[in-house]
Design a protein around this motif. Structure first.
Motif, PDB file in Angstrom:
ATOM      1  N   LYS A 173     -70.668  -6.847 169.160  1.00 51.49           N
ATOM      2  CA  LYS A 173     -71.123  -5.541 168.689  1.00 51.49           C
ATOM      3  C   LYS A 173     -72.648  -5.483 168.596  1.00 51.49           C
ATOM      4  O   LYS A 173     -73.285  -4.570 169.123  1.00 51.49           O
ATOM      5  CB  LYS A 173     -70.507  -5.257 167.319  1.00 51.49           C
ATOM      6  CG  LYS A 173     -70.966  -3.947 166.689  1.00 51.49           C
ATOM      7  CD  LYS A 173     -70.247  -3.719 165.356  1.00 51.49           C
ATOM      8  CE  LYS A 173     -70.673  -2.408 164.715  1.00 51.49           C
ATOM      9  NZ  LYS A 173     -69.946  -2.148 163.449  1.00 51.49           N
ATOM     10  N   TYR A 225     -73.646  -1.427 157.037  1.00 50.02           N
ATOM     11  CA  TYR A 225     -73.909  -2.013 158.354  1.00 50.02           C
ATOM     12  C   TYR A 225     -75.333  -2.532 158.516  1.00 50.02           C
ATOM     13  O   TYR A 225     -75.565  -3.611 159.055  1.00 50.02           O
ATOM     14  CB  TYR A 225     -73.630  -0.966 159.446  1.00 50.02           C
ATOM     15  CG  TYR A 225     -72.211  -0.470 159.414  1.00 50.02           C
ATOM     16  CD1 TYR A 225     -71.166  -1.282 159.864  1.00 50.02           C
ATOM     17  CD2 TYR A 225     -71.910   0.796 158.926  1.00 50.02           C
ATOM     18  CE1 TYR A 225     -69.852  -0.834 159.828  1.00 50.02           C
ATOM     19  CE2 TYR A 225     -70.590   1.250 158.880  1.00 50.02           C
ATOM     20  CZ  TYR A 225     -69.575   0.432 159.331  1.00 50.02           C
ATOM     21  OH  TYR A 225     -68.282   0.872 159.295  1.00 50.02           O
ATOM     22  N   GLU A 246     -73.055  -5.780 157.151  1.00 48.47           N
ATOM     23  CA  GLU A 246     -72.647  -6.368 158.427  1.00 48.47           C
ATOM     24  C   GLU A 246     -73.793  -7.066 159.161  1.00 48.47           C
ATOM     25  O   GLU A 246     -73.626  -8.173 159.690  1.00 48.47           O
ATOM     26  CB  GLU A 246     -72.051  -5.280 159.323  1.00 48.47           C
ATOM     27  CG  GLU A 246     -71.411  -5.843 160.586  1.00 48.47           C
ATOM     28  CD  GLU A 246     -70.725  -4.772 161.401  1.00 48.47           C
ATOM     29  OE1 GLU A 246     -69.536  -4.521 161.130  1.00 48.47           O
ATOM     30  OE2 GLU A 246     -71.376  -4.179 162.286  1.00 48.47           O
ATOM     31  N   LYS A 292     -71.824   4.278 167.413  1.00 49.32           N
ATOM     32  CA  LYS A 292     -71.236   5.349 166.596  1.00 49.32           C
ATOM     33  C   LYS A 292     -70.652   4.785 165.309  1.00 49.32           C
ATOM     34  O   LYS A 292     -70.669   5.438 164.252  1.00 49.32           O
ATOM     35  CB  LYS A 292     -70.154   6.072 167.400  1.00 49.32           C
ATOM     36  CG  LYS A 292     -69.548   7.289 166.692  1.00 49.32           C
ATOM     37  CD  LYS A 292     -68.581   8.008 167.597  1.00 49.32           C
ATOM     38  CE  LYS A 292     -67.950   9.201 166.883  1.00 49.32           C
ATOM     39  NZ  LYS A 292     -68.956  10.187 166.429  1.00 49.32           N
ATOM     40  N   ALA A 293     -70.145   3.540 165.366  1.00 50.59           N
ATOM     41  CA  ALA A 293     -69.532   2.923 164.182  1.00 50.59           C
ATOM     42  C   ALA A 293     -70.529   2.749 163.042  1.00 50.59           C
ATOM     43  O   ALA A 293     -70.146   2.668 161.875  1.00 50.59           O
ATOM     44  CB  ALA A 293     -68.934   1.574 164.555  1.00 50.59           C
ATOM     45  N   GLY A 328     -69.408   3.284 171.401  1.00 49.26           N
ATOM     46  CA  GLY A 328     -68.500   3.092 170.270  1.00 49.26           C
ATOM     47  C   GLY A 328     -69.100   2.204 169.197  1.00 49.26           C
ATOM     48  O   GLY A 328     -68.951   2.461 167.988  1.00 49.26           O
ATOM     49  N   TYR A 329     -69.801   1.134 169.610  1.00 47.23           N
ATOM     50  CA  TYR A 329     -70.431   0.243 168.632  1.00 47.23           C
ATOM     51  C   TYR A 329     -71.536   0.960 167.855  1.00 47.23           C
ATOM     52  O   TYR A 329     -71.692   0.780 166.647  1.00 47.23           O
ATOM     53  CB  TYR A 329     -71.025  -0.979 169.342  1.00 47.23           C
ATOM     54  CG  TYR A 329     -69.988  -1.930 169.889  1.00 47.23           C
ATOM     55  CD1 TYR A 329     -68.929  -2.380 169.097  1.00 47.23           C
ATOM     56  CD2 TYR A 329     -70.064  -2.383 171.207  1.00 47.23           C
ATOM     57  CE1 TYR A 329     -67.985  -3.267 169.606  1.00 47.23           C
ATOM     58  CE2 TYR A 329     -69.123  -3.268 171.719  1.00 47.23           C
ATOM     59  CZ  TYR A 329     -68.093  -3.712 170.915  1.00 47.23           C
ATOM     60  OH  TYR A 329     -67.155  -4.577 171.410  1.00 47.23           O
TER      61      TYR A 329
END
Length: 927
Positions: free
Chosen positions: A810, A926, A684, A855-856, A852-853
């Motif tokens: 993100k 990621y 990513e 943790k992803a 949230g970003y």
């Protein structure tokens, strides 16, 4: 024991960190010329939309200076950036070859005593030698163009087409002969163009002179008095006593209030606003005022010349002000343009007692044979004898000087040929009106150029297009010996002469026997004009002689680019010839750059010792450093340069070069055809990096380059290298590049991103750093015959718009969190509590949606934060707590993790490294 250093993917870069530009660039220049890259580019670009930058010709005299270098570098950046954007952008360099400076040099080298034809031959030879010297330096700067076939204003074809341009202006009705006063240099022996005039301070005699009124009854009536007893005088003030022999009138402002003042020297007429200061100069302060009237009341009254038997009428002129002097202006139409206009309005024919050598004619009483400067003191003495001098002092003021000889100019009425600004042409329109519309239709960079050029067009006098020189394009007309009228068949005759000039050059005219073209009867009545054209006409008409004649070019040009002094020079002469012949300016855009100064803002001067020569710069630093300086400096103002400034530019260059060196080192074992990972399958952060690179490309190529904002382009490229790549993406990427399996997906994904970033970056910087870009392209391009020149902007793998927006959202949050972690680690590094950031363990608290970003990313969050261990928790604000790790350090990846020693076969490695050494290799999603 295993040497794990050999298992790390570290390669020596084929792109060295040291550019060694000064030594290597000359070989690249030779290679480009040997391979005829410009000619090959023309074939590759054929059929693309055209972009034409017309070169304003430098003068063929002396080596190039730093201003020349700036000018040519900016032009080259534009040509290269337009080529990169997909245009066919040919560049034909040119030289201005006629004119006085070359004549002066030839006279110094060979003397004056020789036939004119020989003199012109030596001028041509000298100009050719200068062109070769300058061309060599321009090529050394990396400027691409048709150097094998540049345009020269002394080429026979160009000379012929310059003559044709004059013919078109004649047919359009704008050419006329007149005896207006023009700026005249006594050292040149010729009139000067506006662009050849500079202003500097001069000390002059300032005198107040009394002109006696002839009819005191008429004067009394003007002041509404029954009578005036005794003598009365109009008082003028001038700083040019030498013009008084040509004095033919006194100008008064119609609306200005004048006073009649009773003094011991008689009644004096002075402007009310200036009377007190004038009387103080005269020694008559406090004298009583008898009456007042306006300048309109004084119109047509007669006075006497102060020392020549001549009636002097009082005129009303709009040019009269009350800023200084007496409010009454001595008016000599032979020596002042405003004087000429006001006398012309009243039907007064001018008297000119001064010849072309600046000496008074033989019939001038007491002054015959004197120069105008010698005459000042005798004239003042003459005034004293006649009791007409009221005051005499010295004054320092700004005065017009010849830009070549640095000597004062005079206004002198001479028989010259003019292009009329307010003369209606054959189409009924004046040239001034056409030119002002052309200003409106032109786009200016920077925008302030519009007001400057517009003001100059609004206020400029008629263009004195004739010169009395040997080395210049001739005015190929036949004029009647008595009337001065041009031959009725001038247009046809001019074309016949142009055809002769195409074959033999300008000597074809000077050596022409008029009997070859004229009938015996006409030979008796007409003579060839002896004048040559203003050199600004030569260069100003190259839009016709070059743009319209060369098939690879087009008219009008998209862009003219020159220094800010060319608003009064080439920009204007080109606009006027274009408007007069073809109804519009020969350009769509004008770009103006400032002058080069030293680091303290001072003008370059040999006497100060602050001159920076381009030859010295490229011999010490390399031409790419000079190009980067020119691009990185805001050219809309002055451009400051010094050794210190160039060293700072070198630091920016080093950032770019070090980035490229890293990129190439990590692409050494990558084959884009065999090893590339599809965009959808990439890690990513790699896809995010592609978005950043593409956004940079769009910003630089889509905004900065088209708007010629090169300093913004440099800022963004350097920032991308240092911030987006160096401080973020590449910093994170090193672990994956060095420690993951050599041909594993994680590493190949990173290399795929680096490949696209590198190609884009090299192409993007190529207009500015042309040598460095070619050096890089030799590594990443298509082989020996390839060049960065032959390619347009890089084509990135497409990412859907929604996906791109989500990525940016993100990773913007992730980068913000990373900055907070880095800031929290720094104090511990400073006091040596931790060494590298990998020795740190972090507790990171983040609010939604940032939490949230983060943790992803899961277990890969530590790679993005460049720490060995991280604990993420949700909170109200972004904070980071740091402590040193207590875990063992992996010998291979240098992470501090609890898995070190967990694999028996590799007791000093972490489990991840053991997998990368012996297993299938780790997977990354990621980071």
């Amino acid at each position: 024991m295993t040497d794990y250093a050999k298992t790390v993917n570290l390669y020596e870069s084929p792109f060295p960190m040291r550019g060694n530009l000064a030594k290597r660039e000359p070989a690249w220049v030779k290679q480009w010329q040997d391979e005829k890259r410009y000619q090959k580019l023309r074939k590759i670009a054929a059929g693309r939309p055209k972009f034409i930058l017309h070169d304003g010709p430098p003068y063929a005299n002396g080596d190039i200076h730093i201003g020349h270098a700036v000018n040519k570098i900016l032009k080259d950046i534009i040509i290269r950036s337009k080529t990169l954007a997909g245009f066919d952008a040919p560049y034909v360099p040119g030289w201005d070859c006629h004119g006085l400076p070359i004549e002066v040099m030839v006279e110094k080298l060979h003397g004056k005593e020789m036939p004119p034809s020989k003199f012109r031959e030596l001028c041509r030879q000298y100009a050719g030698e200068q062109i070769l010297r300058q061309k060599k330096d321009f090529i050394r700067l990396g400027v691409i163009g048709d150097w094998e076939d540049p345009y020269l204003t002394m080429d026979y074809q160009t000379e012929a087409d310059t003559v044709r341009t004059l013919g078109e202006i004649y047919k359009a009705g704008y050419l006329y002969r007149g005896a207006k006063p023009v700026q005249f240099c006594l050292d040149c022996g010729s009139s000067l163009a506006e662009a050849e005039v500079e202003y500097k301070d001069k000390v002059s005699p300032a005198i107040d002179v009394a002109y006696r009124f002839k009819d005191t009854a008429a004067l009394a009536k003007a002041f509404r008095l029954p009578e005036i007893s005794g003598e009365a005088f109009a008082v003028i003030w001038t700083t040019t006593p030498w013009t008084l022999p040509a004095s033919q009138a006194i100008s008064a402002g119609a609306d200005i209030v004048y006073q009649l003042i009773d003094t011991p020297r008689g009644k004096l007429v002075l402007a009310k606003d200036l009377a007190e200061a004038a009387l103080e100069r005269h020694g008559f302060s406090g004298s009583p005022v008898l009456a007042e009237c306006t300048g309109a009341d004084l119109e047509n009254l007669k006075a006497e010349h102060p020392f020549i038997e001549r009636d002097i009428p009082v005129l009303n002129g709009d040019h009269v002000t009350t800023e200084a002097g007496t409010g009454l202006v001595h008016t000599a139409p032979a020596h002042g343009l405003e004087d000429y206009f006001v006398c012309n309005k009243y039907g007064i024919e001018l008297i000119n007692p001064v010849n072309a050598q600046g000496r008074y004619a033989a019939d001038t009483p007491r002054l015959a044979g004197m120069t105008v400067w010698e005459a000042n003191q005798p004239i003042i003495a003459w005034l004293q004898e006649n009791n007409r001098l009221l005051a005499h002092s010295k004054i320092e003021h700004s005065y017009a000087h010849c830009w070549r000889h640095k000597t004062p100019l005079i206004y002198r009425a001479t028989g010259q040929w003019f292009i009329g600004m307010d003369k209606a042409g054959a189409d009924g329109k004046t040239l001034r009106d056409k030119a002002l519309k052309a200003v409106d239709d032109t786009e200016f960079f920077p925008a302030w150029g519009r007001a400057r050029l517009e003001a100059m067009i609004e206020g400029r006098p008629d263009w004195v297009v004739s010169r009395q020189r040997f080395w210049g394009t001739p005015m190929t007309f036949f004029a009647h010996k008595e009337t001065g009228q041009l031959h009725p068949d001038s247009a046809a005759l001019l074309e016949k002469v142009a055809l002769l000039i195409e074959k033999k050059g300008i000597n074809a005219w000077f050596e022409l026997d008029k009997a070859e073209l004229l009938s015996p009867e006409d030979c008796e009545q007409y003579d060839k004009l002896p004048d040559t054209m203003d050199v600004w006409f030569d260069s100003g008409s190259t839009h016709f002689s070059v743009l319209k004649q060369r098939p690879e070019l087009a008219w009008p040009a998209d862009l003219y680019l020159e220094g800010s002094d060319q608003h009064r020079g080439w920009f204007q002469s080109s606009m006027l010839t274009g408007c007069a012949t073809l109804g519009r300016a020969p350009y769509k855009q004008l770009l103006t750059h400032g002058f080069v100064v030293d680091q303290n803002g001072r003008k370059m001067s040999k006497s100060i010792g602050n001159v920076v020569a381009p030859q010295e710069v490229y011999n010490e630093f390399g031409a790419d450093i000079l190009r980067l300086w020119a691009a990185a400096t805001d050219y809309s103002g002055e451009l400051a340069i010094s050794k210190e400034i160039l060293k700072r530019v070198t630091e920016s260059y080093r950032r770019i070069r070090n980035t490229l060196s890293f990129l190439f080192a990590n692409l050494k074992d990558f084959n884009p055809i065999e090893d590339a990972v599809p965009q959808a399958d990439m890690v990513e952060i790699d896809r995010y990096a592609l978005v950043l690179a593409r956004q940079l490309q769009e910003k630089v190529s889509g905004s900065h380059y088209p708007r010629y904002a090169f300093h913004f382009a440099v800022q963004d490229i350097v920032q991308f290298c240092s911030e987006d790549l160096g401080a973020f993406y590449l910093d994170i990427l090193k672990d994956r590049l060095y420690t993951t399996k050599k041909d594993g997906h994680a590493r190949r994904s990173a290399q795929t991103a680096l490949y696209h970033i590198t190609r884009s970056l090299v192409l993007l910087m190529s207009p500015i750093l042309c040598f460095t870009a070619e050096e890089a392209w030799d590594i990443i391009g298509g082989g020996e015959e390839d060049s960065v020149l032959y390619h347009t902007l890089h084509d990135f793998p497409p990412i859907p718009a929604a996906g791109e927006a989500a990525l940016v959202e993100k990773w913007t949050h992730i980068r913000e969190a990373r900055a907070a972690v880095t800031a929290a680690i720094e104090p511990l590094r400073a006091d040596k509590t931790v060494g590298s950031s990998l020795q740190a363990e972090v507790v990171l608290t983040a609010p939604e949606p940032q939490y949230g970003y983060l943790k992803a990313l899961g277990s890969e969050l530590r790679f993005a934060m460049l720490v060995s261990k991280i604990e993420l928790q949700k909170g109200d604000e972004l904070t980071a707590e740091v402590r040193p790790s207590t875990e063992a350090k992996c010998e291979r990846c240098w992470h501090y993790v609890d898995s070190v020693g967990s694999i028996t076969a590799h007791p000093t490695l972490c489990a991840r490294c053991a997998e990368n050494v012996d297993g299938k290799g780790e997977e990354r999603d990621y980071a």
